[in-house]
Design an enzyme around this catalytic site. Structure first.
Site, PDB file in Angstrom:
ATOM      1  N   LYS A 102     -14.237  85.584  42.999  1.00 11.33           N
ATOM      2  CA  LYS A 102     -15.276  86.480  43.496  1.00 11.33           C
ATOM      3  C   LYS A 102     -16.381  86.593  42.451  1.00 11.33           C
ATOM      4  CE  LYS A 102     -15.557  91.208  45.395  1.00 11.33           C
ATOM      5  NZ  LYS A 102     -14.714  92.397  45.717  1.00 11.33           N
ATOM      6  N   SER A 183     -14.945  94.041  50.211  1.00 13.49           N
ATOM      7  CA  SER A 183     -16.078  93.333  49.663  1.00 13.49           C
ATOM      8  C   SER A 183     -15.765  91.872  49.322  1.00 13.49           C
ATOM      9  CB  SER A 183     -16.593  94.049  48.410  1.00 13.49           C
ATOM     10  OG  SER A 183     -15.600  94.105  47.405  1.00 13.49           O
ATOM     11  N   SER A 207     -10.853  96.238  49.596  1.00 12.31           N
ATOM     12  CA  SER A 207     -11.734  95.086  49.415  1.00 12.31           C
ATOM     13  C   SER A 207     -11.021  93.754  49.252  1.00 12.31           C
ATOM     14  CB  SER A 207     -12.672  95.320  48.220  1.00 12.31           C
ATOM     15  OG  SER A 207     -13.666  96.250  48.560  1.00 12.31           O
TER      16      SER A 207
END
Length: 530
Positions: A102, A183, A207
């Site tokens: 990420k 996210s 997330s």
């Protein structure tokens, strides 16, 4: 089917793909490792294949926007792992396997760590976060950085999950008009689409588990403190953690084993070395036999289809020998107090944590505080094209985290969440809790916002307890996940349960890259019967 899917498949039949006849884009890391061990393929060839698929699937065709950048040193790293293998040195199950991170996790490969924001476009730190150093030590090849909900979805109450000013909107490979959630949207979508077998996401509340469930992959939010958070763009030092996102539970176990461990620079991890385990060795296809599991109903609201899939999952667990016990969750007043209080304390923590992170950023980063970031966004129309930054503004108005009001509220919330989960486990005499991870992915709607069916993420997030989601089936071809939650440091048990369920059901769906559910023949016919 999109033409680029066929093109990507063609890439796998050419040149280097001839080495990997037993592999597909949806093969697991374990299968890739077996192919490298047998000499059927090299790490370099795997990286080339993944990069080709990123070009064909992510940046053309369906255009998933799940990968922000490819590591320019990925092929060099893969060749080094191949050289070590030829010399008889294999570091473990991740040796030579490509992995995506990420884009809020720092790496030393010259790529920026943007958190999806144009304000961090120059955030080239040239240092590895401790978890990245651990992954490299385990032999993993850093393939690149994935897109995310900007600032880990902590900028606006009207944000669009999976959107960032740097990377655009992440599209769900199971339905391109559907949310990939956030996210860690890019990590979930990339793994589901076969761009890499392994990815790392981060979670403060939902997330990892939400994008994993909605993209139909495995996601694990570990116990807070099992994995170092240092050199990761923060929201909250009280709830943040990184975790694995994979297509199989065994891959998640191998990835967690490489990531877990104490870090002297992160005080929350002081107990990690004492609690980490051999997660791969703990996997057992018979782990459900005789196991008491607490069943939590009422988590998903307004999606009877999801409830039907959940009931089928419970029946599968019973057939595998599990003893299911209905468990009552906390009362509504407690739930509301936790939900409302969590958002408030996260704003306090975000301001302090982000100010500290930005103050230590490279000189090329000109925004050195949350206040300056707010000003940057006001001056940059690309940042506010779809929604504003009211969470930023609310956080900026918070007093310091030394304030007694904050300290009391954070302690109260953690106590309430832990007491709720501990009571559910204790009174029912169960080892773990099971619930739907949420409903199927809804349509992305920039005007009215996406529909949300609820989730089981907040209690484990606020308590710091681990939370695993595994695929449990689909609703009209859209994936839904099964959440498995346990007490602190119970990752080995959760993974064993998830593995047994996975082996009993094989419920993961390969993506269809369907442009819209409305284009499915049976739906289109009903829309226009004439």
């Amino acid at each position: 089917m999109w033409r680029c899917v066929a093109l990507a498949a063609a890439v796998w039949t050419m040149a280097e793909a001839s080495q990997a006849q037993s592999l597909t884009p949806y093969s697991s890391a374990a299968e890739a490792q077996a192919a490298m061990t047998s000499g059927a393929i090299t790490s370099e060839a795997l990286v080339r294949l993944d990069i080709a698929r990123i070009d064909e699937i992510d940046r053309a065709g369906p255009r998933l926007n799940s990968v922000i950048t490819v590591n320019p040193r990925a092929l060099q790293e893969a060749r080094a792992m191949d050289r070590e293998r030829r010399e008889g040195h294999v570091r473990g199950p991740l040796h030579g396997v490509p992995i995506l991170l990420k884009d809020n996790i720092e790496t030393a490969d010259g790529t920026p760590t943007t958190a999806g924001s144009l304000a961090l476009a120059a955030n080239v730190t040239r240092r590895d976060a401790p978890i990245v150093a651990r992954l490299r030590a385990a032999g993993a090849v850093i393939l690149g950085k994935t897109n995310l909900s900007e600032w880990a979805n902590f900028r606006s109450t009207r944000s669009i999950s999976g959107w960032s000013a740097v990377g655009g909107l992440v599209r769900n490979p199971h339905g391109l008009d559907r949310t990939a959630c956030g996210s860690s949207a890019g990590s979930g979508a990339a793994v589901a689409a076969g761009l890499a077998a392994l990815a790392v996401g981060t979670e403060t509340d939902g997330s990892i588990t939400c994008p994993a469930a909605m993209n139909g992959v495995v996601g694990l939010k570990p116990t807070v403190g099992l994995v170092s958070r240092r050199l990761i763009v923060p929201i909250s030092p009280e709830q943040d953690t990184a975790g694995p996102m994979t297509r199989t539970v065994a891959d998640a176990a191998a990835l967690l084993a490489a990531m877990a461990g104490s870090d002297a620079g992160d005080p929350a991890t002081r107990e990690a070395d004492a609690h980490k385990a051999d997660y791969l060795a703990a996997l057992d296809p018979r782990a459900l036999a005789g196991l008491r599991i607490g069943v939590v109903h009422g988590v998903v609201r307004g999606s009877p289809q999801t409830e039907a899939v959940f009931e089928a999952a419970l029946e599968a667990m019973k057939r595998a020998g599990a003893v299911l016990v209905d468990v009552k969750g906390p009362d509504e007043a407690t739930v509301n107090k936790i939900d409302e209080g969590e958002f408030d304390v996260l704003e306090w923590e975000f301001k302090a944590a982000l100010d500290a992170y930005l103050a230590a950023a490279p000189p090329a980063v000109k925004t050195r505080s949350l206040a300056e970031l707010i000003a940057f966004n006001k001056a940059e129309p690309r940042e506010t094209a779809l929604f504003g930054q009211e969470i930023f503004e609310q956080a900026q108005a918070k007093p310091p985290i030394t304030d007694p009001a904050y300290l009391e509220k954070r302690a109260t919330l953690r106590r309430l969440a832990r007491e709720a989960l501990d009571r559910m486990l204790r009174e029912a005499k169960v080892a773990v809790l099971a619930a739907p991870s949420g409903g199927p992915p809804s349509i992305v709607d920039p005007v009215n916002g996406s529909r949300f069916f609820g989730s089981f993420s907040s209690l484990p997030a606020v308590s710091g307890y681990p939370h695993l989601t595994v695929p449990m089936g689909g609703v009209d071809g859209l994936p839904v996940g099964l959440s498995i939650v346990g007490p602190a440091w119970s990752e080995a048990k959760l993974l064993a349960v998830g593995y047994a369920f996975e082996q009993a059901t094989h419920a993961r769906l390969d993506p269809s890259f369907q442009a819209s559910q409305a284009l499915r023949p049976e739906v289109a016919k009903a829309y226009d019967p004439r």
